[in-house]
Write a protein that holds these residues in place. Structure first.
Motif, PDB file in Angstrom:
ATOM      1  N   GLU A  85      -2.357  -3.396  -0.645  1.00 13.59           N
ATOM      2  CA  GLU A  85      -1.029  -3.936  -0.927  1.00 13.59           C
ATOM      3  C   GLU A  85      -0.681  -5.090  -0.004  1.00 13.59           C
ATOM      4  OE1 GLU A  85       3.503  -2.304  -0.492  1.00 13.59           O
ATOM      5  OE2 GLU A  85       2.008  -0.967  -1.352  1.00 13.59           O
ATOM      6  N   GLU A 206      10.046  -2.110  -2.318  1.00 12.64           N
ATOM      7  CA  GLU A 206      10.250  -1.199  -3.456  1.00 12.64           C
ATOM      8  C   GLU A 206      11.305  -0.145  -3.151  1.00 12.64           C
ATOM      9  OE1 GLU A 206       6.455  -0.078  -5.666  1.00 12.64           O
ATOM     10  OE2 GLU A 206       5.633  -0.865  -3.775  1.00 12.64           O
ATOM     11  N   LYS A 236       9.252  -6.020  -7.576  1.00 11.94           N
ATOM     12  CA  LYS A 236       8.550  -6.015  -8.850  1.00 11.94           C
ATOM     13  C   LYS A 236       7.147  -6.603  -8.731  1.00 11.94           C
ATOM     14  CE  LYS A 236      12.530  -5.894 -11.927  1.00 11.94           C
ATOM     15  NZ  LYS A 236      13.248  -6.528 -13.054  1.00 11.94           N
ATOM     16  N   LYS A 237       6.986  -7.572  -7.834  1.00  9.20           N
ATOM     17  CA  LYS A 237       5.652  -8.131  -7.605  1.00  9.20           C
ATOM     18  C   LYS A 237       4.714  -7.069  -7.047  1.00  9.20           C
ATOM     19  CE  LYS A 237       3.431 -12.202  -5.586  1.00  9.20           C
ATOM     20  NZ  LYS A 237       3.644 -13.443  -4.784  1.00  9.20           N
ATOM     21  N   MET A 239       5.133  -3.789  -7.392  1.00 11.32           N
ATOM     22  CA  MET A 239       4.938  -2.767  -8.410  1.00 11.32           C
ATOM     23  C   MET A 239       3.894  -3.205  -9.436  1.00 11.32           C
ATOM     24  SD  MET A 239       8.703  -1.057  -9.056  1.00 11.32           S
ATOM     25  CE  MET A 239       9.649  -2.575  -9.136  1.00 11.32           C
ATOM     26  N   GLU A 240       3.912  -4.482  -9.824  1.00 10.73           N
ATOM     27  CA  GLU A 240       2.925  -4.994 -10.766  1.00 10.73           C
ATOM     28  C   GLU A 240       1.528  -4.972 -10.154  1.00 10.73           C
ATOM     29  OE1 GLU A 240       1.099  -6.472 -14.080  1.00 10.73           O
ATOM     30  OE2 GLU A 240       3.102  -5.599 -13.830  1.00 10.73           O
ATOM     31  N   HIS A 241       1.480  -5.319  -8.871  1.00 10.30           N
ATOM     32  CA  HIS A 241       0.188  -5.271  -8.167  1.00 10.30           C
ATOM     33  C   HIS A 241      -0.364  -3.843  -8.141  1.00 10.30           C
ATOM     34  CE1 HIS A 241      -2.897  -6.090  -5.169  1.00 10.30           C
ATOM     35  NE2 HIS A 241      -2.433  -5.087  -4.462  1.00 10.30           N
ATOM     36  N   LYS A 242       0.496  -2.878  -7.889  1.00 10.88           N
ATOM     37  CA  LYS A 242       0.053  -1.482  -7.865  1.00 10.88           C
ATOM     38  C   LYS A 242      -0.401  -1.024  -9.247  1.00 10.88           C
ATOM     39  CE  LYS A 242       2.650   0.272  -3.896  1.00 10.88           C
ATOM     40  NZ  LYS A 242       3.672   1.244  -3.434  1.00 10.88           N
ATOM     41  N   ARG A 243       0.297  -1.490 -10.294  1.00 12.42           N
ATOM     42  CA  ARG A 243      -0.121  -1.117 -11.643  1.00 12.42           C
ATOM     43  C   ARG A 243      -1.513  -1.670 -11.960  1.00 12.42           C
ATOM     44  NH1 ARG A 243       5.507  -1.663 -12.983  1.00 12.42           N
ATOM     45  NH2 ARG A 243       5.227  -3.898 -13.390  1.00 12.42           N
ATOM     46  N   LYS A 244      -1.752  -2.915 -11.530  1.00  8.14           N
ATOM     47  CA  LYS A 244      -3.079  -3.496 -11.755  1.00  8.14           C
ATOM     48  C   LYS A 244      -4.153  -2.724 -10.997  1.00  8.14           C
ATOM     49  CE  LYS A 244      -1.553  -8.241 -12.640  1.00  8.14           C
ATOM     50  NZ  LYS A 244      -1.597  -9.648 -12.160  1.00  8.14           N
ATOM     51  N   GLN A 245      -3.846  -2.367  -9.752  1.00  8.91           N
ATOM     52  CA  GLN A 245      -4.797  -1.601  -8.960  1.00  8.91           C
ATOM     53  C   GLN A 245      -5.070  -0.238  -9.596  1.00  8.91           C
ATOM     54  OE1 GLN A 245      -5.915  -4.232  -7.258  1.00  8.91           O
ATOM     55  NE2 GLN A 245      -6.329  -2.848  -5.583  1.00  8.91           N
ATOM     56  N   ARG A 247      -4.809   0.458 -12.792  1.00  6.86           N
ATOM     57  CA  ARG A 247      -5.628   0.240 -13.981  1.00  6.86           C
ATOM     58  C   ARG A 247      -7.088   0.037 -13.615  1.00  6.86           C
ATOM     59  NH1 ARG A 247      -1.138  -2.846 -15.888  1.00  6.86           N
ATOM     60  NH2 ARG A 247      -2.134  -4.773 -15.167  1.00  6.86           N
TER      61      ARG A 247
END
Length: 389
Positions: A85, A206, A236-237, A239-245, A247
């Motif tokens: 992160e 967050e 949100k940046k 959170m999006e990074h965590k979602r990509k990780q 995935r």
């Protein structure tokens, strides 16, 4: 100079061409110096191996080969490391170092305050506000602590003390007060507001966005909404990074699971082929089609467990005559006609037919069919015995 000397000189030049390192020999130093005086470039002396052999190329080559042989293997490539992160580019302006002071006093909410205690708590609260207005924040915090001692179940007192910890740049202390206040009153908007601001000071984007949004939901405030809008893009940046990780992690796990399934299927198929190759195959038995084992006409495979566990069958096959006849019949079922009057062979065949669930009269019918076929084709069979009755 005669022709013999010219030939010797020509041979020496050829040697120098094939191995220039020979010019570094001490015995040829005069010749080397003469060549250098003419502007010639003499190759540098060989390395340790070459020097030891007087400029010979072969040992030097062997030395290089030896060094290559003992060259340390290159390390395996490092596995791909997932981006943590911290690698996300975030503007951390305004973030401060966390405070590490010992935890502040927390009241015991199980204590039931008296009227006198409540009155004293109110007095200390007023004193705290007065001290804060004069800029004495430490004194204000001390007064709020006294107010909490006398009214430990008031979520508002903890939230107020947290606000002064924020002004003193002590976000961890503020978070502890807000946690206590939320435990006492989960709908305390002030508690979420000050905890969100404390999280913002620590760069916990967050968490700050969550708390500030919750505060606005409970009790909208322009100042809180502005703070929420400030931290929202960063939160949100992340959170999006965590979602990509996540995935990527799921895709890697899925690929590993598919690979494990593929290997398991390959191993199962390999074991199946090995089992098929290791199982004996016979041409046929009485009462069944050729190439099909008794008791399993659909799959072509018998229950060998019942066969190998029968001591009578195993004992019979120890007899060389029986074993030879068994092999002969397995190769060509028609050969059973040769043994129709051999009691040992007949006994074995009937026993096997029973083991493989063939019909009781299958043996006799098969014997008759085979015998008749052999006679019709001119085969040599034992003639039937006369009926002496």
């Amino acid at each position: 100079m005669d022709k013999e000397q010219l030939k010797l000189l020509q041979g020496f030049v050829e040697i120098c061409k094939s191995n220039p390192g020979i010019l570094n020999l001490p015995e040829l130093s005069f010749y080397r110096q003469w060549l250098e005086s003419l502007g010639a470039r003499i190759p540098a002396p060989c390395s340790d191996e070459g020097a030891a052999c007087g400029g010979c190329k072969k040992p030097a080559t062997e030395g290089r080969r030896h060094r290559h042989h003992h060259k340390a293997p290159s390390p395996p490539p490092e596995p791909e490391v997932e981006s943590p992160e911290s690698e996300v580019e975030i503007d951390n302006e305004g973030v401060i170092e966390p405070d590490n002071d010992p935890p502040q006093f927390m009241g015991d909410e199980s204590v039931e305050p008296t009227d006198e205690m409540l009155e004293l708590s109110s007095t200390k609260r007023d004193e705290a506000m007065l001290a804060a207005s004069e800029g004495n924040l430490e004194e204000a915090i001390n007064c709020f602590t006294e107010a909490i001692k006398n009214n430990p179940s008031s979520a508002l007192l903890y939230a107020k003390r947290a606000s002064f910890y924020i002004r003193l740049q002590k976000p961890n202390a503020a978070i502890r007060d807000c946690n206590k206040a939320i435990d006492l009153n989960p709908d305390s908007a002030q508690s979420y507001r000050w905890r969100g601001k404390a999280q913002r000071l620590l760069g916990h984007w967050e968490e700050a966005f969550h708390d500030l949004s919750k505060s606005c939901q409970l009790d909208y405030d322009d100042d809180t909404n502005e703070a929420c809008r400030e931290v929202e893009p960063k939160a949100k940046k992340l959170m999006e990074h965590k979602r990509k990780q996540e995935r990527k992690r799921e895709e890697k796990e899925l690929a590993k699971r598919r690979e494990r399934i593929r290997k398991a299927q390959e191993e199962a198929e390999r074991a199946r082929r090995e089992q098929q190759q290791s199982e004996p195959r016979f041409a046929g038995f009485p009462g069944e089609r050729a190439g099909v084992f008794p008791g399993d006409s659909m799959s072509g495979m018998p229950d060998f467990g019942a066969f190998i566990q029968d001591p009578e069958l195993l004992q019979a096959l120890q007899d060389s005559e029986v074993a030879a006849a068994f092999q002969d019949i397995s190769t060509n079922p028609a050969n059973i006609a040769k043994y129709q009057n051999n009691p040992k062979i007949q006994k074995l065949m009937k026993k096997m037919a029973q083991k493989f669930n063939a019909p009781p009269d299958a043996m006799d019918e098969e014997m008759e069919d085979v015998s008749g076929s052999a006679s019709a084709s001119g085969g040599h069979t034992v003639p039937p015995q006369p009926d002496i009755d």
